[in-house]
Each structure stands twice: as C-alpha cells, then as structure tokens.
Design a protein around this motif. Structure first.
Motif, mmCIF file in Angstrom:
data_model
loop_
_atom_site.group_PDB
_atom_site.id
_atom_site.type_symbol
_atom_site.label_atom_id
_atom_site.label_comp_id
_atom_site.label_asym_id
_atom_site.label_seq_id
_atom_site.Cartn_x
_atom_site.Cartn_y
_atom_site.Cartn_z
ATOM 1 N N LEU A 142 7.228 -9.098 -9.753
ATOM 2 C CA LEU A 142 6.022 -8.977 -8.922
ATOM 3 C C LEU A 142 6.044 -9.916 -7.722
ATOM 4 C CD1 LEU A 142 3.459 -8.881 -11.868
ATOM 5 C CD2 LEU A 142 4.219 -6.935 -10.499
ATOM 6 N N ALA A 143 7.156 -10.607 -7.541
ATOM 7 C CA ALA A 143 7.218 -11.644 -6.507
ATOM 8 C C ALA A 143 6.937 -11.090 -5.115
ATOM 9 C CB ALA A 143 8.592 -12.321 -6.533
ATOM 10 N N ASP A 144 7.363 -9.870 -4.832
ATOM 11 C CA ASP A 144 7.205 -9.300 -3.491
ATOM 12 C C ASP A 144 6.122 -8.229 -3.432
ATOM 13 O OD1 ASP A 144 9.319 -10.886 -2.498
ATOM 14 O OD2 ASP A 144 10.781 -9.433 -3.273
ATOM 15 N N VAL A 145 5.259 -8.194 -4.446
ATOM 16 C CA VAL A 145 4.225 -7.161 -4.515
ATOM 17 C C VAL A 145 2.935 -7.655 -3.885
ATOM 18 C CG1 VAL A 145 2.767 -5.789 -6.050
ATOM 19 C CG2 VAL A 145 5.197 -6.082 -6.567
ATOM 20 N N SER A 146 2.333 -6.806 -3.049
ATOM 21 C CA SER A 146 1.021 -7.088 -2.467
ATOM 22 C C SER A 146 0.064 -6.019 -2.968
ATOM 23 C CB SER A 146 1.097 -7.067 -0.941
ATOM 24 O OG SER A 146 -0.179 -7.256 -0.365
ATOM 25 N N ALA A 147 -0.881 -6.413 -3.849
ATOM 26 C CA ALA A 147 -1.810 -5.449 -4.459
ATOM 27 C C ALA A 147 -3.163 -5.520 -3.763
ATOM 28 C CB ALA A 147 -1.965 -5.735 -5.948
ATOM 29 N N GLY A 148 -3.815 -4.357 -3.629
ATOM 30 C CA GLY A 148 -5.081 -4.285 -2.907
ATOM 31 C C GLY A 148 -6.297 -4.352 -3.793
ATOM 32 N N ASN A 172 0.847 -1.198 0.000
ATOM 33 C CA ASN A 172 0.000 0.000 0.000
ATOM 34 C C ASN A 172 0.881 1.246 0.000
ATOM 35 O OD1 ASN A 172 -1.746 2.175 0.770
ATOM 36 N ND2 ASN A 172 -3.194 0.655 1.551
ATOM 37 N N PRO A 173 0.697 2.141 -0.976
ATOM 38 C CA PRO A 173 1.559 3.317 -1.067
ATOM 39 C C PRO A 173 1.480 4.246 0.136
ATOM 40 C CG PRO A 173 -0.247 3.447 -2.653
ATOM 41 C CD PRO A 173 -0.249 2.063 -2.105
ATOM 42 N N SER A 174 0.444 4.099 0.970
ATOM 43 C CA SER A 174 0.359 4.912 2.186
ATOM 44 C C SER A 174 1.365 4.461 3.239
ATOM 45 C CB SER A 174 -1.058 4.844 2.767
ATOM 46 O OG SER A 174 -1.386 3.516 3.156
ATOM 47 N N ASP A 175 1.912 3.265 3.064
ATOM 48 C CA ASP A 175 2.940 2.749 3.961
ATOM 49 C C ASP A 175 4.258 3.469 3.663
ATOM 50 O OD1 ASP A 175 4.964 1.252 5.226
ATOM 51 O OD2 ASP A 175 3.829 -0.612 5.051
ATOM 52 N N PRO A 176 4.871 4.110 4.660
ATOM 53 C CA PRO A 176 6.123 4.847 4.400
ATOM 54 C C PRO A 176 7.260 3.958 3.900
ATOM 55 C CG PRO A 176 5.671 4.684 6.766
ATOM 56 C CD PRO A 176 4.436 4.246 6.064
ATOM 57 N N GLU A 177 7.133 2.649 4.102
ATOM 58 C CA GLU A 177 8.163 1.719 3.635
ATOM 59 C C GLU A 177 7.904 1.226 2.209
ATOM 60 O OE1 GLU A 177 10.896 0.868 5.450
ATOM 61 O OE2 GLU A 177 10.196 2.362 6.884
ATOM 62 N N ALA A 178 6.788 1.654 1.616
ATOM 63 C CA ALA A 178 6.428 1.175 0.279
ATOM 64 C C ALA A 178 7.470 1.616 -0.748
ATOM 65 C CB ALA A 178 5.051 1.702 -0.109
ATOM 66 N N LYS A 179 7.812 0.705 -1.660
ATOM 67 C CA LYS A 179 8.788 0.985 -2.694
ATOM 68 C C LYS A 179 8.107 1.040 -4.056
ATOM 69 C CE LYS A 179 12.641 -1.251 -0.275
ATOM 70 N NZ LYS A 179 13.639 -2.352 -0.336
ATOM 71 N N PHE A 180 8.399 2.084 -4.811
ATOM 72 C CA PHE A 180 7.827 2.253 -6.144
ATOM 73 C C PHE A 180 8.513 1.317 -7.131
ATOM 74 C CE2 PHE A 180 7.957 4.469 -10.305
ATOM 75 C CZ PHE A 180 6.595 4.460 -10.563
ATOM 76 N N ILE A 181 7.724 0.748 -8.047
ATOM 77 C CA ILE A 181 8.250 -0.169 -9.059
ATOM 78 C C ILE A 181 8.093 0.502 -10.422
ATOM 79 C CG2 ILE A 181 7.992 -2.449 -10.126
ATOM 80 C CD1 ILE A 181 6.815 -3.384 -7.449
ATOM 81 N N PRO A 182 9.199 0.971 -11.038
ATOM 82 C CA PRO A 182 9.084 1.726 -12.290
ATOM 83 C C PRO A 182 8.773 0.882 -13.510
ATOM 84 C CG PRO A 182 11.384 1.475 -11.671
ATOM 85 C CD PRO A 182 10.579 0.922 -10.534
ATOM 86 N N GLU A 183 9.124 -0.418 -13.487
ATOM 87 C CA GLU A 183 8.874 -1.257 -14.646
ATOM 88 C C GLU A 183 8.662 -2.701 -14.227
ATOM 89 O OE1 GLU A 183 12.207 -1.707 -17.347
ATOM 90 O OE2 GLU A 183 13.663 -1.557 -15.703
ATOM 91 N N VAL A 184 7.901 -3.420 -15.062
ATOM 92 C CA VAL A 184 7.669 -4.849 -14.872
ATOM 93 C C VAL A 184 8.015 -5.540 -16.179
ATOM 94 C CG1 VAL A 184 5.960 -6.649 -14.413
ATOM 95 C CG2 VAL A 184 5.862 -4.486 -13.154
#
Length: 383
Positions: free
Chosen positions: A215-221, A197-209
C-alpha cells in the motif's frame, strides 16, 4: 471471548480466492450508494438483485450476515431532504425513518425466497463492553441457526461521536471477527483497489494486499455524496479484519455475483497467521471502551511496541481519567501517539502514587506489573 479458528496462510491470491469462494461463514457489506438511488430513496431493483445473489450463496450451505448501509440516505426521500444532513439531530431523524424503510425493503425482497430477515442495530458501545459483545455473538449465532438473515447496521439514531464505529466498513470488520467469519466481502461502487483514482488512465489495479508494503504507493479517496466511507475506510477495515484472521475481498456491488460465486474479481487482503491477534487483543485494541490513559516514556514505548514484556510503573509519566482494576486503558507514547492498549491491574487512585518508580522501591503488594504482557497489545504490528 473466543475465536478458535486458525488463520491459514495462502501462497497465491488465487488460493485465497478459492478459500473465499468456498467459505461457509461470511459477512457481506453493502454501501449506501449500492442500495439507494442517486436521486434519493431505496433502489429496489438493485436490492432484489442482491438478495437473489445472497440467497443463492446461502442455498449453497453458507451462513451469511449482511451489513447494510443506507439508513440516512434512505430516510432523506420520505423527509424531502435533497442534501445529506450535516447536523446530528437531522441525521438521526433521517436514520430513524430510513432504518424502518431499509428493513422493510430487505424483508420484502428476501420474502420472495421464504427467507426471514432480522434487523440488528449496533453502536460501538455494544461491542466495547465484553458482556455486551458476547451477547452480540450469541444473538447473531442464534439468528443464523434459525436460517434468518441478520441485517446489521450502525444505530445512527442514537449513536453519538463518542459511540460510533465511524463507518460500516469498520463495523463489518468487527462483526466478522466477533462471529469468527471465514471471509469478509466489502462491496461498494469501485471494482477493487487502485493505486490512485480509478478514473485516472494511469491508475494501476492491485489484485492482492499481503502487507503494508503493498500500500506504500496507494492514494485512497473519501466517500461519495450519499456515503460516509471512501476507499481509505475500506482499506483500513480490510486490514483490520485481516489482522484478526479474517481474509477480505474488496470489489463493487455490480460484481456481487462473481464475488459470491468464484471470488474472481476485486482485491483480496491476506491474513498473516504469524501476526494474528488473539480475540481478546483484537477486542481490546479495536472495540473496547478505554476508561483512561497512560502516558509513557521512550523506554516504555519500546517495550510496548516490541511486545512480550509487561508495562511497569517506572516507564509511566502521567495518567488521565478514573479507572478501576480490569479496565482497558489507552497507552500514549512520548510524542503523543497512540501505541496500544491494555488491561490495567490497579485503580487510578492507587497507580497515581506509583508513577515513575522502580518496582523494587514499591511495597510488596504493589510490585505486580501495571499491565501484564498477556493483556497488553499494540498497534505497531501492521499488515
């Protein structure tokens, strides 16, 4: 069904962004939260801004199709509904009202530029039958030739659970493939893909896939209050489009100007030309109506997932449904998982007596494959 454009492999995400910025045939998708107010009803100020940005891109010699969500959300205000309806009848009633309102506002907004719009309402059944899918292609092509903006939406007024795309992100991906788009731009309320969740200060932006490994470590809402599709559906749609050879930019509607001019924002999804599906296989896997089911054993499952070989009767353990030669059937593996689809070469009544038998033990006229390798596609090759 044809799709003659060859997918290109880009070395960097900057190269891909330049391609999207210069694409001459694009599909742009706007979510419900982007075109409606939190309190209900159309956000006309936002729509006017979007149409201005879209018109600027079209004036730069770009053919454009807009997939616009928001029919149900738009219909809530005129019907005095404070909460998004849950039952099908009320949803479809809200969509019936909202589709009229939504089309009217888009028409008024684009009329400022003497631009005509057209409403195109689709169900999964429209794309699921080859003749109807071809007709969609022809209609959209002609509308673009006439310099009209096709406004595409799922026909929520009549679609039932069996005949739904699921959400407009998936619809946009399928439309992009149908028209051989050069790029798909998915716009919502999030500026790109983050690993959480981008509201999490630890969230990391992913510029490309580039592949599923990214996407292995991505949690989508999930979706928001007014929408049906969340980040998970957008990622799924982006990968679907990319598998069909259409690169994708995923960002927020607030960054539409940048998305349409330089594509210097959001997350881009690369195509992989070496794994690209043909137009027929894309249609068979993701659009076509499956008329029956073939259940297969572990050996046949390996054949289907590896590709390049035909499905023979010996590997089939059971069939379900009534189908005819030339129909699309779903292929289910030994653990109950969907592993692919194909065009069957036998009637279900004929195939029933062939299950589990070696080809050599069958009469001469029954020795062709159940599904030929050229008309067999699997879900195994993921981006």
């Amino acid at each position: 069904m044809s799709n003659s454009k060859a997918a290109t492999k880009f070395d960097t995400h900057e190269d891909l962004r330049r391609h999207i910025a210069g694409a001459k045939r694009i599909v742009v998708k706007l979510g419900s939260s982007s075109v409606t107010k939190e309190s209900g009803g159309v956000d006309r100020v936002a729509m006017d801004h979007y149409s201005e940005a879209l018109e600027k891109r079209m004036a730069d010699d770009t053919d454009l199709i807009l997939v616009s969500s928001g029919a149900v959300a738009t219909g809530m205000d005129p019907l005095d509904l404070n909460v998004r309806p849950r039952d099908l009848a009320t949803k479809q009633a809200a969509a019936a009202v909202g589709q009229v309102e939504l089309a009217r506002h888009w028409s008024d907004s684009f009329r400022r530029y003497n631009r005509c719009v057209a409403q195109v309402l689709l169900t999964a059944g429209d794309a699921g039958v080859r003749d109807r899918a071809r007709n969609i292609q022809r209609t959209l092509d002609r509308l673009r030739q006439l310099k009209t903006v096709p406004i595409v939406n799922e026909n929520d007024t009549v679609a039932t659970s069996e005949f739904r795309f699921g959400d407009n992100d998936r619809l946009a991906a399928i439309v992009a493939h149908l028209i051989s788009a050069d790029a798909l731009i998915l716009l919502s309320d999030v500026d790109g893909l983050y690993d959480r969740n981008p509201s999490d200060p630890e969230a990391k932006f992913i510029p490309e896939v580039r592949s599923g490994h990214d996407l292995a470590d991505v949690s989508a809402g999930d979706g928001g209050r007014l929408g049906t599709g969340g980040m998970a559906s957008k990622v799924s749609a982006a990968r679907l489009a990319a598998r069909g050879g259409v690169p994708v930019l995923l960002t927020s509607a607030a960054k539409m100007d940048d998305a349409l001019s330089t594509a210097s924002c959001g997350t881009v999804f690369h195509t992989r030309p070496e794994k690209r599906l043909s137009a027929w296989k894309f249609w068979a896997l993701y659009s076509a109506d499956a008329e029956g089911i073939l259940r297969i054993d572990a050996g046949a499952s390996d054949v289907v997932t590896k590709g390049g070989a035909s499905l023979l009767p010996v590997g089939i353990t059971a069939l379900e449904g009534e189908f005819h030669r030339g129909d699309i059937v779903e292929i289910i593996g030994p653990r109950g998982e969907s592993i692919g689809r194909g065009e069957v070469q036998y009637e279900s009544s004929e195939l029933g007596s062939m299950i589990g038998k070696n080809t050599a033990d069958l009469p001469e006229h029954l020795r062709r494959p159940v599904i030929h390798a050229d008309y067999l596609s699997n879900y195994a090759t993921r981006l």
